[in-house]
Design a protein around this motif. Structure first.
Motif, PDB file in Angstrom:
ATOM      1  N   UNK A   1       1.606  -1.226   0.306  1.00  0.00           N
ATOM      2  CA  UNK A   1      -0.543   0.331   0.152  1.00  0.00           C
ATOM      3  C   UNK A   1       0.699   1.490  -0.536  1.00  0.00           C
ATOM      4  N   UNK A   2       0.173   2.393  -0.752  1.00  0.00           N
ATOM      5  CA  UNK A   2       1.346   3.535  -0.310  1.00  0.00           C
ATOM      6  C   UNK A   2       0.362   4.579   0.162  1.00  0.00           C
ATOM      7  N   UNK A   3       1.181   4.995   1.483  1.00  0.00           N
ATOM      8  CA  UNK A   3       0.963   5.899   1.840  1.00  0.00           C
ATOM      9  C   UNK A   3       0.687   7.293   1.417  1.00  0.00           C
ATOM     10  N   UNK A   4       0.070   8.234   1.070  1.00  0.00           N
ATOM     11  CA  UNK A   4       0.891  10.269   0.659  1.00  0.00           C
ATOM     12  C   UNK A   4       0.539  10.950   1.921  1.00  0.00           C
ATOM     13  N   UNK A   5       1.724  12.143   2.772  1.00  0.00           N
ATOM     14  CA  UNK A   5       0.983  12.770   3.190  1.00  0.00           C
ATOM     15  C   UNK A   5       1.923  14.112   2.240  1.00  0.00           C
ATOM     16  N   UNK A   6       0.573  15.075   2.317  1.00  0.00           N
ATOM     17  CA  UNK A   6       0.801  16.044   2.057  1.00  0.00           C
ATOM     18  C   UNK A   6       0.417  17.260   2.632  1.00  0.00           C
TER      19      UNK A   6
ATOM     20  N   UNK B   1      -0.086  25.389   6.673  1.00  0.00           N
ATOM     21  CA  UNK B   1       0.908  24.110   6.987  1.00  0.00           C
ATOM     22  C   UNK B   1      -0.448  23.141   8.097  1.00  0.00           C
ATOM     23  N   UNK B   2      -1.109  23.131   7.308  1.00  0.00           N
ATOM     24  CA  UNK B   2      -2.323  21.632   7.330  1.00  0.00           C
ATOM     25  C   UNK B   2      -2.005  20.133   6.633  1.00  0.00           C
ATOM     26  N   UNK B   3      -1.484  19.797   7.619  1.00  0.00           N
ATOM     27  CA  UNK B   3      -1.042  17.791   6.931  1.00  0.00           C
ATOM     28  C   UNK B   3      -1.820  17.087   6.989  1.00  0.00           C
ATOM     29  N   UNK B   4      -1.651  16.646   5.771  1.00  0.00           N
ATOM     30  CA  UNK B   4      -2.412  15.740   5.687  1.00  0.00           C
ATOM     31  C   UNK B   4      -2.406  13.771   4.844  1.00  0.00           C
ATOM     32  N   UNK B   5      -3.052  13.163   5.712  1.00  0.00           N
ATOM     33  CA  UNK B   5      -2.741  11.632   5.313  1.00  0.00           C
ATOM     34  C   UNK B   5      -3.637  10.636   4.282  1.00  0.00           C
ATOM     35  N   UNK B   6      -3.496  10.983   2.846  1.00  0.00           N
ATOM     36  CA  UNK B   6      -4.082   9.780   1.731  1.00  0.00           C
ATOM     37  C   UNK B   6      -5.301  11.069   1.832  1.00  0.00           C
ATOM     38  N   UNK B   7      -5.163  12.257   1.729  1.00  0.00           N
ATOM     39  CA  UNK B   7      -6.536  13.169   1.486  1.00  0.00           C
ATOM     40  C   UNK B   7      -7.409  13.686   2.717  1.00  0.00           C
ATOM     41  N   UNK B   8      -6.991  13.247   4.106  1.00  0.00           N
ATOM     42  CA  UNK B   8      -7.677  13.546   5.065  1.00  0.00           C
ATOM     43  C   UNK B   8      -6.815  14.193   6.095  1.00  0.00           C
ATOM     44  N   UNK B   9      -7.410  15.373   6.678  1.00  0.00           N
ATOM     45  CA  UNK B   9      -6.277  16.113   7.049  1.00  0.00           C
ATOM     46  C   UNK B   9      -6.701  15.199   8.713  1.00  0.00           C
ATOM     47  N   UNK B  10      -5.281  15.271   9.533  1.00  0.00           N
ATOM     48  CA  UNK B  10      -4.369  14.680  10.296  1.00  0.00           C
ATOM     49  C   UNK B  10      -3.915  15.348  10.781  1.00  0.00           C
ATOM     50  N   UNK B  11      -3.860  15.658  12.694  1.00  0.00           N
ATOM     51  CA  UNK B  11      -2.701  16.184  13.682  1.00  0.00           C
ATOM     52  C   UNK B  11      -1.752  15.611  13.553  1.00  0.00           C
ATOM     53  N   UNK B  12      -0.805  16.168  14.658  1.00  0.00           N
ATOM     54  CA  UNK B  12       1.211  15.398  14.602  1.00  0.00           C
ATOM     55  C   UNK B  12       0.605  14.136  14.936  1.00  0.00           C
ATOM     56  N   UNK B  13      -0.283  13.882  16.059  1.00  0.00           N
ATOM     57  CA  UNK B  13      -0.193  13.380  17.104  1.00  0.00           C
ATOM     58  C   UNK B  13      -1.064  11.709  16.266  1.00  0.00           C
TER      59      UNK B  13
ATOM     60  N   UNK C   1       4.858   8.135   0.565  1.00  0.00           N
ATOM     61  CA  UNK C   1       5.613   9.378   0.383  1.00  0.00           C
ATOM     62  C   UNK C   1       4.855  10.787   1.016  1.00  0.00           C
ATOM     63  N   UNK C   2       5.832  11.639   0.655  1.00  0.00           N
ATOM     64  CA  UNK C   2       5.759  12.933   1.247  1.00  0.00           C
ATOM     65  C   UNK C   2       5.802  14.247   0.416  1.00  0.00           C
ATOM     66  N   UNK C   3       5.266  15.068   0.362  1.00  0.00           N
ATOM     67  CA  UNK C   3       4.829  16.108  -0.888  1.00  0.00           C
ATOM     68  C   UNK C   3       4.434  17.572  -0.224  1.00  0.00           C
ATOM     69  N   UNK C   4       5.122  18.258   0.319  1.00  0.00           N
ATOM     70  CA  UNK C   4       5.123  19.645   1.015  1.00  0.00           C
ATOM     71  C   UNK C   4       4.957  20.323   0.130  1.00  0.00           C
ATOM     72  N   UNK C   5       4.073  21.433   0.174  1.00  0.00           N
ATOM     73  CA  UNK C   5       3.606  22.776  -0.781  1.00  0.00           C
ATOM     74  C   UNK C   5       4.857  23.595  -0.894  1.00  0.00           C
ATOM     75  N   UNK C   6       5.259  24.220  -2.333  1.00  0.00           N
ATOM     76  CA  UNK C   6       6.233  24.918  -2.328  1.00  0.00           C
ATOM     77  C   UNK C   6       6.431  25.983  -1.139  1.00  0.00           C
TER      78      UNK C   6
END
Length: 142
Positions: free
Chosen positions: A62-67, A72-84, A103-108
């Protein structure tokens, strides 16, 4: 035939004949070249052995994606999550065999401190399959 001699014909030659010496040196050089073993540069590779059974390749993990968006909002596979929650998801994904790719993709425009804290969380969770995607968006910045 002219020969090199001393000043007078009756004196002995003072020069050493080097032709036999050169011949012996050439023979020794050829023998040395022949006896040196050829240098082989081999790279040992362990190739898979054919077992005779056609086993299918392992299932794609499975491929997981963090954006991270510009706010500064963090998304795990498209859903918003916090650090914990992100850490919990990362710890759960490390337990899966085979470990899924991350996969890690931060916005510029995302703040560096948010990106850095997410990378630190990823490192603390011992993820081994991490890839940065979307780097082509930065190619015109430099």
């Amino acid at each position: 035939m002219a020969m090199s001699a001393g000043k007078d014909d009756g004196e002995p030659m003072m020069e050493m004949n080097t032709t036999p010496l050169i011949d012996v040196m050439l023979v020794l050089l050829i023998m040395l070249i022949i006896t040196i073993p050829a240098q082989t540069h081999a790279v040992k590779v362990d190739l898979p052995q054919n077992t005779g059974q056609n086993t299918p390749p392992p299932v794609e993990p499975q491929k997981n994606k963090i954006t991270i968006d510009p706010q500064g909002l963090i998304y795990w596979n498209g859903s918003r999550v916090d650090q914990v929650t992100l850490r919990q998801y990362l710890d759960a994904s490390v337990q899966i065999s085979p470990e899924p790719e991350l996969h890690f993709q931060p916005d510029p425009q995302a703040r560096y401190e948010v990106v850095d804290s997410v990378l630190a969380t990823i490192k603390r969770s011992s993820v081994t399959k991490l890839g940065f995607v979307g780097n082509e968006q930065y190619r015109n910045d430099f």
